[in-house]
Design an enzyme around this catalytic site. Structure first.
Site, PDB file in Angstrom:
ATOM      1  CE  LYS A 138      -3.674   2.426   2.451  1.00  0.00           C
ATOM      2  NZ  LYS A 138      -4.778   2.341   3.433  1.00  0.00           N
ATOM      3  CG  HIS A 283      -9.927 -23.932 -39.002  1.00  0.00           C
ATOM      4  ND1 HIS A 283      -9.458 -22.657 -38.802  1.00  0.00           N
ATOM      5  CD2 HIS A 283      -9.980 -24.096 -40.350  1.00  0.00           C
ATOM      6  CE1 HIS A 283      -9.248 -22.066 -39.969  1.00  0.00           C
ATOM      7  NE2 HIS A 283      -9.553 -22.923 -40.922  1.00  0.00           N
TER       8      HIS A 283
END
Length: 521
Positions: A138, A283
């Site tokens: 922090k 694919h």
């Protein structure tokens, strides 16, 4: 630039810590530590202050309470650029702490052990560690926070370059890593506890009540499935087995979204085989698969001949090292990418001429292990066990009057593996060690059967058929017989099984039931 004058070190994983602490000591950093970490540093000849000396309170309650104190968290949270903070710290005798080196109790490793108890899991929930990490992160503008031992070396280099200081960018990057780490840690705890039906539950359920996932971004992609879609590639932090996410790209253009999907399909299929194997993917569906007792190049040429048109621009996967002979064949066709355990220097020299061809190296392959398969739907996720089940040959049930020959059985077992990786409805024609034709992704099974025959380049007569799910009608088997197939492997379980079996008997086909389905939507 923040110069590190005081550092608090308290780690569970002590890898590289002594060497890093010695670097800090060379910069005259005041070292503060706890318990076993302090003992280790002292044994290495370093001067260390105990946390209890800083706080004025001893460690207590079996180490549960040691760093949860204003003189620790005040030293971490106090902003150096706010006069009131500095004044409060001075009034209460709180020393600023410029660096925190902390990693946490091994909760994930603990709960991964067979037979772990709830009490063991609870005792491995770190409290002080995450609190210090969050406080330091922090206040990243004033405090450097280190949670990952692999960062020690780079931090040491930067401090040497900056006379004991660390840049703002480095401190911010370290803080970001901390919050990702603590989120994962808390998620693991929540996941384990929410999977227990009661405190007395002997083992967690298969799926937790609350699901928390942690993935690390590897790269932004040029686009997604289509150019108007943005995309990125993330790695599962818990997966250790070979994968596209863990592979090393040796050459070629950056991977596309669709490349990654096809490479994954190639790798997942090819690792199923113990014998030398090659697969060609288009694919996400296999358009060529073959085994060879002779060489990798033989396997590849046999795989490519299944459907040469579809192989153009395809993705190739191998389960053996790519050698020079195989590289020459790969170079003769336009391909998007190749994935393999490794490449010989000679092969890399040959393929190096194909500057855009992507080459990925995975390291040694092993059969896929159990893990979660996750599918996204709008508004939610579907979770299931990964389909890694292998067919038990002894569990096969011959349901026709004619039993399959040994050659037919070999072809069916091969086709059954391939069929698992073809989109449903899936029909696969094969012979021993070679795919013959594929019918994929059709809305009716008989259409898949017919399309496979229509697309076939290799001769269908004498091949066998594998179906990923049961034949709901006899027409699919009739279509296979019309094409010249001689045997069928399928799960069974249809209300019309007797009709399907009767059709096979009428046409002289052998048929076996697996009792296992392999839908791939």
């Amino acid at each position: 630039m923040v110069k590190v004058k005081r550092a608090l070190l308290s780690v569970s994983d002590k890898t590289g810590l002594v060497e890093f602490a010695k670097k800090l000591a060379r910069f005259k950093v005041d070292l503060i530590s706890t318990g076993g970490t302090a003992k280790l540093l002292r044994e290495a000849g370093l001067e260390v202050r105990d946390v209890s000396e800083v706080t004025g309170f001893p460690e207590m309650m079996d180490g549960r309470v040691k760093t949860l104190h204003p003189k620790i968290h005040g030293g971490l949270l106090g902003r150096r650029d706010v006069a009131e903070h500095m004044q409060a710290m001075q009034e209460h005798g709180i020393e600023p702490i410029d660096m925190v080196v902390v990693n946490l109790y091994p909760f994930e490793e603990t709960v991964a052990r067979e037979g772990v108890t709830l009490e063991e899991a609870i005792e491995n929930i770190d409290i002080g560690g995450p609190s210090m990490l969050r406080s330091a992160a922090k206040n990243w503008a004033s405090v450097a926070v280190v949670v990952d031992p692999t960062d020690y070396e780079q931090i040491g280099y930067e401090m040497e370059a900056n006379r004991g200081g660390l840049s703002r960018d480095t401190r911010f990057d370290l803080a970001r890593k901390v919050f990702a780490h603590t989120a994962r840690y808390d998620g693991a705890i929540a996941g384990f506890l929410s999977s227990l039906s009661s405190p007395e539950a002997e083992k967690p359920a298969d799926f937790p009540g609350t699901l928390t996932l942690q993935f690390s971004k590897l790269e932004d992609l040029r686009y997604g499935e289509n150019p108007h879609q943005k995309a990125a590639f993330y790695r599962d932090l818990e997966l250790r087995e070979p994968s596209v996410a863990n592979a090393r790209q040796l050459q070629g253009k950056e991977l596309s979204f669709n490349n990654i999907l096809d490479l994954d399909a190639a790798l997942e299929l090819v690792r199923n085989f113990d014998n030398t194997a090659a697969v060609v993917i288009k694919h996400t569906n296999p358009c060529g698969v073959a085994l060879s007792p002779y060489s990798l190049v033989d396997a590849y040429t046999k795989a490519r001949e299944v459907d040469p048109a579809s192989a153009f621009g395809g993705i190739v996967g191998f389960n053996r090292t790519v050698d020079a002979d195989t590289a020459k064949e790969l170079a003769s066709t336009f391909l998007e990418a190749v994935i393999a355990p490794s490449f010989t220097p000679e092969a890399l020299g040959i393929l190096g001429a194909k500057k855009n061809l992507r080459l990925l190296e995975t390291g040694d392959l092993a059969p896929a292990g159990p893990s979660l398969d996750i599918k996204r739907v709008n508004g939610g996720l579907l979770l299931q066990d990964r389909d890694v089940a292998r067919l038990d040959r002894g569990a096969l049930r011959v349901v026709t009057q004619r039993r399959p020959t040994d050659e037919e059985m070999e072809a069916m077992l091969f086709g059954w593996v391939v069929c698992k990786y073809v989109k449903s409805n899936a029909i696969v024609y094969s012979k021993p060690g070679q795919l013959v034709a594929v019918g994929a992704g059709q809305m009716s099974r008989v259409d898949s059967s017919r399309i496979a025959v229509q697309k076939a380049v290799l001769p269908i007569p004498g091949s066998v058929v594998a179906s990923d799910a049961f034949f709901p009608f006899a027409d699919g088997v009739e279509a296979a017989a019309d094409a010249g197939a001689t045997a069928v492997i399928q799960p069974g379980g249809s209300v019309r099984d007797e009709e399907v079996i009767a059709a096979a008997d009428r046409r002289g086909l052998a048929m076996v039931f697996t009792g296992m389905r392999h839908f791939k939507h």
